[in-house]
Design an enzyme around this catalytic site. Structure first.
Site, PDB file in Angstrom:
ATOM      1  N   CYS A 200       2.108 -15.038   1.938  1.00 56.16           N
ATOM      2  CA  CYS A 200       1.511 -14.466   0.728  1.00 56.16           C
ATOM      3  C   CYS A 200       0.927 -15.555  -0.159  1.00 56.16           C
ATOM      4  O   CYS A 200      -0.052 -15.323  -0.874  1.00 56.16           O
ATOM      5  CB  CYS A 200       2.545 -13.643  -0.036  1.00 56.16           C
ATOM      6  SG  CYS A 200       4.007 -14.571  -0.545  1.00 56.16           S
ATOM      7  N   HIS A 745       7.269 -13.777  -4.513  1.00 58.10           N
ATOM      8  CA  HIS A 745       6.098 -13.208  -3.841  1.00 58.10           C
ATOM      9  C   HIS A 745       4.856 -13.562  -4.640  1.00 58.10           C
ATOM     10  O   HIS A 745       4.849 -13.483  -5.876  1.00 58.10           O
ATOM     11  CB  HIS A 745       6.240 -11.696  -3.719  1.00 58.10           C
ATOM     12  CG  HIS A 745       5.100 -11.040  -2.993  1.00 58.10           C
ATOM     13  ND1 HIS A 745       4.737 -11.384  -1.699  1.00 58.10           N
ATOM     14  CD2 HIS A 745       4.222 -10.075  -3.383  1.00 58.10           C
ATOM     15  CE1 HIS A 745       3.702 -10.647  -1.318  1.00 58.10           C
ATOM     16  NE2 HIS A 745       3.374  -9.849  -2.325  1.00 58.10           N
TER      17      HIS A 745
END
Length: 813
Positions: A200, A745
């Site tokens: 990510c 994230h």
């Protein structure tokens, strides 16, 4: 002969044939009764219009929801219950959905009735006027004919066929822009990127680069083998411009261009970055293994590796134009030309033209008032975040000597004057010694930069921490071919940053060197130094130690034809380093070391200083702190060579040994200001730093503006900008980190907008198509939140509330 089984009875055909026909079910009977009484079917159903509309639109997709451009996993986020108007063929979500576009279409139809619709999932026919279900048996065979056609069309349509979704959206948007007089201006699309496994951090950066329109434009100009490349020499007008043919781009550059091109194509859904990511891992092995990584490090490795490939490509084309000269075949005239063209040509690579800025560090001795400046290029600016906590009071007794100077020069800016020792990390103060008097504040490390070739002159020896500076590139000898003088900067940096987050404050509280050095250039992982006769400072030595990883590669490069040493200027940023000895009569190139005689002009900015408010935590306040003036005192005192020389002249009878040890340390003032602004400004908010023996994250929200004026933080001598002029940037990209240090994230917020024509003209130096009009002020557009393959249009307020880690701004001209 078969024998009848007495346990089984044969079917009685006669009785079965005489059995009366029964209706299918009760519902069908009710439908017939209702359908026969509906009076709207005759004028609310048009077979021809429905067939035409179905052929031109996507199947089972609400056209209104499609305009909102909401996507999940690369597919449109659309309601499952879609109804088709049997009058015009418009498809809209049902009355049980959130938007109720089908019902809204009926209510807004006006005089013409659009009351009869059919569900594309259950094939139920409904009349909004009667508020009842209809049967296909009413009004002869019209409804039956349409249902039969729609069912056959649905069977032919492949499930999940959304390849035309974005294309239709862009065609509609382009048609609207043509009506407004903006023909040719298209808004690029946004696609999701597949997560390969903890990638990510990579996806979020690529999404922002995909919205950096000028990057794709410049890459598109030189993407092919044999592209003509013109190099003009402004410093040597007697030499004619050189036109060279570029070879094919490097593997990483090609992979990046192809991926950015795929991001703009309308036919594809979520993209897999496997090819691009694998190419990057070959340049930077630290990203192998699908571990959690840092987005800012990824950005630097990617841009650095692409720049290295482009630099080699340009240098090879220049050598080819001169028939690949070597040590034996090249005469002095050829060497001078190759160096001159190489110096100018390398500056024309698209990474430097887009992302590179320049920062000027100004230091003034308070005793002799001598002022010196040093200019450092940067790829982004790392800004520390001030946490909401009570700070320990600073002992004012240590500041008494500088109090009057602080009050007179910074009366309107009192909060910006900082004491270098107060900002020194606790670990550094713990290990410092009396010899550390020339140590700078650790705030010097807050800027991530790419060094220019003339600055890459530091060699660090781990045993004695001595630094040696090289002579100017113009004094170096020519030994081999130009393209052999480069090393892979990305791979070198991979070894330097493999264990620590290079951009977090965890790398800052390192043990300071106990030996004074000449001068340390700015940077975190690409440290270099140059000899500076007026600024011998020591606190940067821990960063300089990071250069030792590439010492063997540098030694090999110097043994060859050193043409890269002169293919750089003030805006040249090679990653290679040359371990050379320091001559006593070292001369400095103009622009790298400058004596200024006016203290007032030295610390002047383009506009008035930014005024912060109480407890403000914003990008402007972080920049304000970053560019505020510092007082260098205590262990951070400046070893002033002017003052040292004056004292030596007054004590001529002293021995040579005493002269060598008699350095004069003085209080000084230091300030960092931007002296050259990039086309794309990247700001890094330092959310990760060391707390004791562990790393922690700063979760405090930092306000960031849609339009940023950089003028209060730019030097009055900023290139190509007049005093009093604004330096405006528009926000178009955000990399957000959510979660903690152990598990987080990365996502991206990008602004989909019309590419800036003025910015393109400024960088490329050519006019775009005539007749194009660019909106005044801020460009319109909408914000999109991208989390790997999940893509969703979001309001502007949500983007501004993100916990930003990287901010992407583009210059507004």
């Amino acid at each position: 002969m078969r024998v009848k089984d007495p346990s089984k009875d044969l079917p009685e055909k006669g009785k079965r044939n005489k059995r009366p026909l029964l209706p299918h079910d009760e519902d069908s009977s009710d439908d017939i009764a209702v359908g026969l009484t509906c009076q709207h079917v005759s004028y609310a159903v048009s077979v021809n219009h429905v067939k035409k509309a179905v052929a031109e639109s996507l199947w089972s997709v609400c056209s209104e929801c499609l305009k909102e451009r909401r996507f999940c996993d690369g597919q449109p986020v659309l309601p499952a219950d879609v109804w088709l108007c049997l009058k015009c063929g418009l498809q809209g979500c049902g009355k049980n959905s959130e938007s109720q576009h089908s019902l809204r279409h009926f209510k807004s139809s006006g005089t013409e009735s659009h009351c009869v619709v059919i569900s594309l999932s259950t094939w139920v026919i409904w009349c909004y006027e009667c508020n009842e279900k209809l049967s296909t048996h009413c009004n002869k065979k019209v409804l039956a004919q349409i249902v039969d056609f729609l069912q056959k069309h649905a069977f032919k349509t492949q499930t999940g066929a959304f390849s035309r979704i974005i294309k239709l959206c862009e065609e509609k948007r382009e048609a609207g822009e043509i009506k407004k007089g903006k023909k040719g201006c298209t808004v690029p699309s946004v696609k999701g990127i597949t997560n390969l496994g903890n990638t990510c951090f990579f996806n979020a950066v690529i999404q922002n680069l995909a919205q950096t329109y000028i990057l794709f434009e410049l890459m598109n100009e030189i993407k092919e083998d044999g592209t003509k490349f013109k190099i003009s020499l402004s410093s040597a007008p007697q030499l004619e411009p050189l036109v060279v043919e570029l070879s094919s781009p490097g593997p990483l550059t090609s992979a990046l261009f192809l991926f950015l091109h795929s991001m703009k194509e309308a036919e594809k859904g979520p993209l897999s970055p496997k090819v691009l990511f694998n190419q990057l891992c070959q340049k930077a092995p630290r990203f192998k293994g699908f571990q959690q990584q840092d987005s800012q490090e990824l950005l630097h490795h990617l841009l650095d590796a692409v720049r290295t490939e482009e630099t080699k490509r340009i240098q090879a084309s220049i050598l080819k134009a001169f028939n690949n000269p070597t040590t034996k075949t090249a005469d002095d005239e050829t060497r001078k030309k190759v160096k001159a063209y190489g110096k100018e040509g390398v500056k024309m690579n698209f990474i430097d033209r887009i992302f590179i800025g320049e920062l000027t560090s100004t230091v003034m001795c308070e005793e002799c008032a001598n002022i010196s400046t040093m200019k450092d290029p940067f790829i982004d600016i790392s800004l520390p975040i001030i946490e909401e906590r009570v700070s320990k009071p600073v002992l004012l007794g240590k500041m008494s000597k500088c109090r009057s100077l602080q009050e007179t020069d910074q009366d309107h800016n009192k909060g910006t004057v900082t004491v270098g020792n107060a900002h020194q990390p606790r670990a550094s103060r713990k290990h410092s010694s009396p010899n550390d008097k020339n140590q700078l504040s650790h705030d010097r490390k807050h800027l991530r930069k790419w060094p220019s070739e003339e600055e890459k002159t530091v060699v660090t020896h781990p045993k004695n921490d001595n630094l040696e500076a090289s002579p100017p590139a113009s004094t170096l000898s020519t030994e081999a071919s130009l393209n052999e003088s480069l090393t892979d900067g990305s791979e070198r940096d991979a070894s330097l940053e493999s264990s620590v987050d290079a951009d977090s404050e965890a790398s800052e509280p390192e043990i300071a060197s106990k030996q004074p050095v000449l001068l340390r250039s700015r940077g975190d992982s690409c440290g270099h130094a140059e000899q500076h006769p007026h600024l011998p400072l020591a606190s940067e030595l821990p960063q300089a130690k990071e250069t030792h990883g590439g010492e063997e590669e540098m030694a090999e490069a110097i043994a060859e034809l050193h043409l890269s040493g002169t293919v750089t200027g003030n805006r040249d940023f090679h990653r290679e380093k040359q371990p050379l000895n320091v001559p006593n009569n070292l001369c400095f190139s103009e622009g790298k070391h400058t004596r200024l005689h006016s203290a007032q002009n030295a610390f002047q900015t383009l506009s008035q200083s930014y005024v912060t408010t109480s407890k403000e935590c914003s990008v402007q306040s972080c920049l304000y702190q970053f560019t505020s003036m510092e007082l260098l005192m205590g262990n951070n005192k400046l070893l002033c060579e002017d003052c040292t020389e004056k004292r030596r002249k007054c004590h001529k009878e002293t021995s040579s040994a005493e002269k060598k040890a008699g350095g004069v340390y003085t209080n000084a003032r230091k300030q960092l200001l931007i002296s050259a602004v990039p086309a794309i400004l990247i700001l890094h908010l330092k959310r990760f730093h060391q707390a004791g023996l562990s790393l922690r994250k700063v979760n405090r929200h930092v306000d960031f503006p849609l339009t940023l004026d950089l003028a209060p933080f730019c030097a009055a001598t900023c290139k190509n900008i007049s005093v009093g002029e604004k330096v405006l940037y528009g926000l178009y990209g955000i990399v957000e980190h959510s979660g903690s240090m152990r598990g987080g994230h990365y996502t991206a917020y990008v602004k989909v907008r019309v590419p800036s024509r003025k910015l393109s003209e400024c960088i490329t130096g050519r006019k775009t198509a005539a007749g194009l009009k660019e909106p005044d002020g801020e460009l319109g557009g909408h914000w999109v939140h991208v989390s790997d393959t999940y893509v969703q249009v979001v309001p502007e307020s949500r983007a501004l509330s993100a916990q930003a880690y990287l901010l992407f701004y583009e210059r507004i001209l």
